[in-house]
Structures are given as structure tokens and as C-alpha cells.
Scaffold this active site. Structure first.
Site, mmCIF file in Angstrom:
data_model
loop_
_atom_site.group_PDB
_atom_site.id
_atom_site.type_symbol
_atom_site.label_atom_id
_atom_site.label_comp_id
_atom_site.label_asym_id
_atom_site.label_seq_id
_atom_site.Cartn_x
_atom_site.Cartn_y
_atom_site.Cartn_z
ATOM 1 N N ASP A 180 0.859 -1.187 0.000
ATOM 2 C CA ASP A 180 0.000 0.000 0.000
ATOM 3 C C ASP A 180 0.898 1.240 0.000
ATOM 4 O OD1 ASP A 180 -3.226 0.525 0.935
ATOM 5 O OD2 ASP A 180 -1.818 2.213 1.038
ATOM 6 N N ASN A 214 -12.719 -3.210 2.714
ATOM 7 C CA ASN A 214 -13.668 -2.102 2.775
ATOM 8 C C ASN A 214 -14.619 -2.236 1.591
ATOM 9 O OD1 ASN A 214 -12.344 -0.924 5.023
ATOM 10 N ND2 ASN A 214 -10.845 0.044 3.673
ATOM 11 N N GLN A 265 -13.906 2.529 1.495
ATOM 12 C CA GLN A 265 -13.353 2.105 0.196
ATOM 13 C C GLN A 265 -13.125 3.322 -0.694
ATOM 14 O OE1 GLN A 265 -15.710 -0.754 -2.014
ATOM 15 N NE2 GLN A 265 -14.061 -1.106 -3.501
ATOM 16 N N SER A 266 -11.901 3.489 -1.160
ATOM 17 C CA SER A 266 -11.570 4.620 -2.036
ATOM 18 C C SER A 266 -11.280 4.181 -3.465
ATOM 19 C CB SER A 266 -10.374 5.393 -1.474
ATOM 20 O OG SER A 266 -9.244 4.557 -1.370
ATOM 21 N N VAL A 267 -10.915 2.929 -3.659
ATOM 22 C CA VAL A 267 -10.652 2.404 -5.006
ATOM 23 C C VAL A 267 -11.732 1.368 -5.330
ATOM 24 C CG1 VAL A 267 -9.014 1.193 -6.492
ATOM 25 C CG2 VAL A 267 -8.160 2.769 -4.740
ATOM 26 N N HIS A 277 -10.381 -5.445 -3.164
ATOM 27 C CA HIS A 277 -9.025 -5.762 -2.706
ATOM 28 C C HIS A 277 -9.067 -6.068 -1.219
ATOM 29 C CE1 HIS A 277 -9.752 -1.449 -2.445
ATOM 30 N NE2 HIS A 277 -8.979 -1.425 -1.375
ATOM 31 N N HIS A 311 -6.861 -5.734 2.310
ATOM 32 C CA HIS A 311 -5.715 -5.143 2.996
ATOM 33 C C HIS A 311 -5.176 -6.192 3.963
ATOM 34 C CE1 HIS A 311 -6.662 -0.772 2.129
ATOM 35 N NE2 HIS A 311 -7.855 -1.293 1.932
HETATM 36 P P1 AMP Z 1 -9.489 1.334 0.033
HETATM 37 O O1 AMP Z 1 -9.473 2.705 0.646
HETATM 38 O O2 AMP Z 1 -9.957 0.237 0.942
HETATM 39 O O3 AMP Z 1 -10.241 1.361 -1.283
HETATM 40 O O4 AMP Z 1 -7.984 0.979 -0.284
HETATM 41 C C1 AMP Z 1 -7.293 1.531 -1.358
HETATM 42 C C2 AMP Z 1 -5.866 1.592 -0.965
HETATM 43 O O5 AMP Z 1 -5.087 1.807 -2.127
HETATM 44 C C3 AMP Z 1 -5.529 2.724 0.024
HETATM 45 O O6 AMP Z 1 -5.057 2.176 1.246
HETATM 46 C C4 AMP Z 1 -4.452 3.524 -0.718
HETATM 47 O O7 AMP Z 1 -3.422 3.976 0.145
HETATM 48 C C5 AMP Z 1 -3.944 2.511 -1.725
HETATM 49 N N1 AMP Z 1 -3.335 3.083 -2.906
HETATM 50 C C6 AMP Z 1 -3.767 4.134 -3.630
HETATM 51 N N2 AMP Z 1 -2.957 4.346 -4.691
HETATM 52 C C7 AMP Z 1 -1.985 3.404 -4.631
HETATM 53 C C8 AMP Z 1 -0.855 3.076 -5.429
HETATM 54 N N3 AMP Z 1 -0.550 3.779 -6.539
HETATM 55 N N4 AMP Z 1 -0.077 2.039 -5.059
HETATM 56 C C9 AMP Z 1 -0.363 1.326 -3.953
HETATM 57 N N5 AMP Z 1 -1.442 1.566 -3.156
HETATM 58 C C10 AMP Z 1 -2.243 2.594 -3.490
#
Ligand code: AMP
Length: 112
Positions: free
Chosen positions: A29, A85, A92-94, A98, A100
């Protein structure tokens, strides 16, 4: 187009692949929340766990076993936490499913 993780999988955004097979890959991460913070990501861009279907059963099991293998390798003998998430209000931001994998420090419960 494509999710951030699809772009990473395609090599359009740089990342170090700690593990990769035909179904998933593992990266660190970019904003680690613990000494060990890995992301276990399916190649298939399922939006979130809430969008997974019965046909994803084998893939979801595979992700769990790879997470366990990563914990064995990078946090040997230690405790760890897996988090998925699902949805923005859950953190969840992406929008690409996935897991963690967090390890290397004490983790409070309940999470925030
Ligand atoms: P979530 O918030 O559960 O969707 O997790 C998305 C995760 O992706 C977050 O913990 C971010 O820090 C991580 N993230 C975002 N961009 C990158 C990247 N380029 N490489 C690795 N992790 C990333």
C-alpha cells in the site's frame, strides 16, 4: 479508463509486484497503516465485495489463501488482520475489490 488497480496490473502505474499469478497480484500500500500493509488484488475488476457473485467463489477463496501465504512470508509467526472495505462509507476509495493485509503492530478493535 479502468480502475487504478487495472492500471497498475497493466504497468501503466508503477508498482512492485510482491506476488502475481493469473488471478491476482500483491503490492505494498502506498500509504501504509502498519509496518506491513499489503494489498491483495484480483485481476478481475469486481467493484467491491458487495458486487461479488457466486461465480467468484473460487477467486475469493484464492485471495484469502494468497493473503495467508503473504502473511506467512512477510510477517512470519505474527498476527495479522485482513480488511475488505466495501463502499465509500466503509472506507473504500478504489472501486476494485481488494484485501488489505495489516501486520507488525497491535491493532485496535473496533476500527474507526
Ligand atoms: P481502500 O481505501 O480500501 O479502497 O484501499 C485503497 C488503498 O489503495 C488505500 O489504502 C491507498 O493507500 C492505496 N493506494 C492508492 N494508490 C496506490 C498506489 N498507486 N499504489 C499502492 N497503493 C495505493
Amino acid at each position: 479508463m479502468g480502475t487504478l488497480f487495472e492500471k497498475i496490473a497493466a504497468g501503466e502505474i508503477p508498482a512492485e509486484f510482491l506476488y502475481r499469478d493469473g488471478k491476482c497480484f500483491v503490492i505494498r500500500d502506498i500509504a501504509p497503516q502498519a509496518p506491513l500493509h499489503l494489498l491483495i488484488i484480483p485481476q478481475k475488476p469486481i467493484r467491491s465485495l458487495a458486487d461479488a457473485e457466486n461465480g467468484d467463489c473460487e477467486l475469493l477463496g484464492h485471495l484469502l489463501l494468497i493473503a495467508k501465504r503473504m502473511a506467512d512470508k512477510y510477517a512470519p509467526g505474527g498476527d495479522f488482520r485482513l480488511v475488505a472495505n466495501s463502499g465509500e462509507s466503509a472506507g473504500q476509495s478504489v472501486p476494485h475489490l481488494h484485501l488489505h493485509l495489516l501486520a507488525g503492530r497491535s491493532l485496535a478493535w473496533p476500527p474507526g
